[in-house]
Each structure stands twice: as C-alpha cells, then as structure tokens.
Design an enzyme around this catalytic site. Structure first.
Site, PDB file in Angstrom:
ATOM      1  N   TYR A   1      37.463  41.949  40.242  1.00 40.87           N
ATOM      2  CA  TYR A   1      36.485  40.926  39.889  1.00 40.87           C
ATOM      3  C   TYR A   1      35.931  40.244  41.140  1.00 40.87           C
ATOM      4  O   TYR A   1      34.727  39.979  41.222  1.00 40.87           O
ATOM      5  CB  TYR A   1      37.094  39.886  38.951  1.00 40.87           C
ATOM      6  CG  TYR A   1      37.600  40.446  37.641  1.00 40.87           C
ATOM      7  CD1 TYR A   1      37.079  41.604  37.079  1.00 40.87           C
ATOM      8  CD2 TYR A   1      38.626  39.808  36.943  1.00 40.87           C
ATOM      9  CE1 TYR A   1      37.545  42.113  35.869  1.00 40.87           C
ATOM     10  CE2 TYR A   1      39.086  40.301  35.732  1.00 40.87           C
ATOM     11  CZ  TYR A   1      38.548  41.453  35.213  1.00 40.87           C
ATOM     12  OH  TYR A   1      39.014  41.943  34.030  1.00 40.87           O
TER      13      TYR A   1
ATOM     14  N   GLY B   1      37.489  55.786  39.775  1.00 41.97           N
ATOM     15  CA  GLY B   1      36.334  54.973  40.145  1.00 41.97           C
ATOM     16  C   GLY B   1      35.550  54.411  38.980  1.00 41.97           C
ATOM     17  O   GLY B   1      34.549  53.720  39.166  1.00 41.97           O
TER      18      GLY B   1
ATOM     19  N   ASN C   1      47.509  39.156  37.080  1.00 40.06           N
ATOM     20  CA  ASN C   1      46.823  40.447  36.984  1.00 40.06           C
ATOM     21  C   ASN C   1      46.053  40.666  38.290  1.00 40.06           C
ATOM     22  O   ASN C   1      44.815  40.631  38.336  1.00 40.06           O
ATOM     23  CB  ASN C   1      45.897  40.476  35.771  1.00 40.06           C
ATOM     24  CG  ASN C   1      45.370  41.858  35.474  1.00 40.06           C
ATOM     25  OD1 ASN C   1      45.536  42.789  36.258  1.00 40.06           O
ATOM     26  ND2 ASN C   1      44.714  41.993  34.338  1.00 40.06           N
TER      27      ASN C   1
END
Length: 150
Positions: free
Chosen positions: A125, A88, A118
């Site tokens: 993101y 995490g 990726n």
C-alpha cells in the site's frame, strides 16, 4: 497482459468463491463468501473479480460512502488467489483497481484499512502511495489514504 475488472454476477460467482488466500493470510481478509454476503446486505459495496486472460486471479470490493456530507471511496477488500501469488499480480491489479476507482468516481482520495501486523500489505500500500491518516475503522484496523493530485 490482458486484464479486466468485472463485477461479480451469477455468471462468475462460483469462480469467485473458489479464490483463497494462503493460510498465513487468512486472518487479514474475509473470505469471498463473507464479502459477497456483506455486499448483499450493504449495496454500497461492489464486489469485482480480477481477471488475467479470462482467468479470475483475484477479488476486490469497493464502495462509495457518504457520511456527514463527506464522500469517501473505499478500496475495502483485496486478495490474489494463493495459486497466483508471487507473480506480480498484487501490485499490478492494485494499480488497475486504483485507476478504475479514480476514473469511475473522479475522486481526490481513496481509503482502505489494514491490520497493523499485516506488514506485507502495508508495504504494498505504501508503494502505491497510501499513508496512515491516524484513524481507525469500526473494526480497529488502521486507515490509510491515497491522495490524488489533479
């Protein structure tokens, strides 16, 4: 969790140099050594260690760039050491760094770039509010931006 974001100095440089990503991630991010060299050559970059309870578990590099009168804050490099992945830390420290950059620069947007294959990073993101803006960086990576609401 007690965490800190600390600039890389002579006191913690060796810790930073020990950080490595998993073998299948090595083509996506420069080594810490390469990042530190780049930061020495271009002082707009700021390399930082990501600490959990006094243990450096990751590395990031950011910078403030002004071109043609436009300021951009770049979250340029980011990695969690292979021994600390899957716990995490990736999401946790990304939020910490983004909050840190927002407070430090009082910025309205933060930029990063990513290789389009990726997928794990892109997914992270996007969860953190980034989206593709249609640009490519100087290395051909796709640029993502996180626009902040004030």
């Amino acid at each position: 969790m007690f965490s800190e974001i600390c600039e890389i100095t002579v006191d913690n440089k060796q810790q930073a140099l020990q950080l490595k990503v998993a073998p299948n991630q090595q083509s996506y991010v420069e080594t810490v050594e390469e990042c530190l060299t780049e930061a020495r050559e271009d002082t707009r970059y700021v390399p930082v260690g990501l600490y959990n309870n006094n243990t450096m578990v990751g590395f990031a590099m950011y910078g403030r760039f002004v071109e043609n009168g436009e300021e951009r804050i770049w979250f340029d490099r980011y990695l969690i050491d292979e021994h600390f992945q899957g716990r995490g830390y990736g999401k946790y420290f990304m939020k910490q760094v983004l909050d840190f950059l927002t407070e430090k620069y009082h910025c309205h947007s933060i930029f990063l770039s990513v290789y389009d294959d990726n997928l794990f990073a892109i997914q992270l993101y996007e969860k953190m509010g980034f989206h593709f803006n249609g640009e490519l960086d100087v290395h051909g990576e796709k640029v993502m931006v996180r626009e902040l609401i004030n």
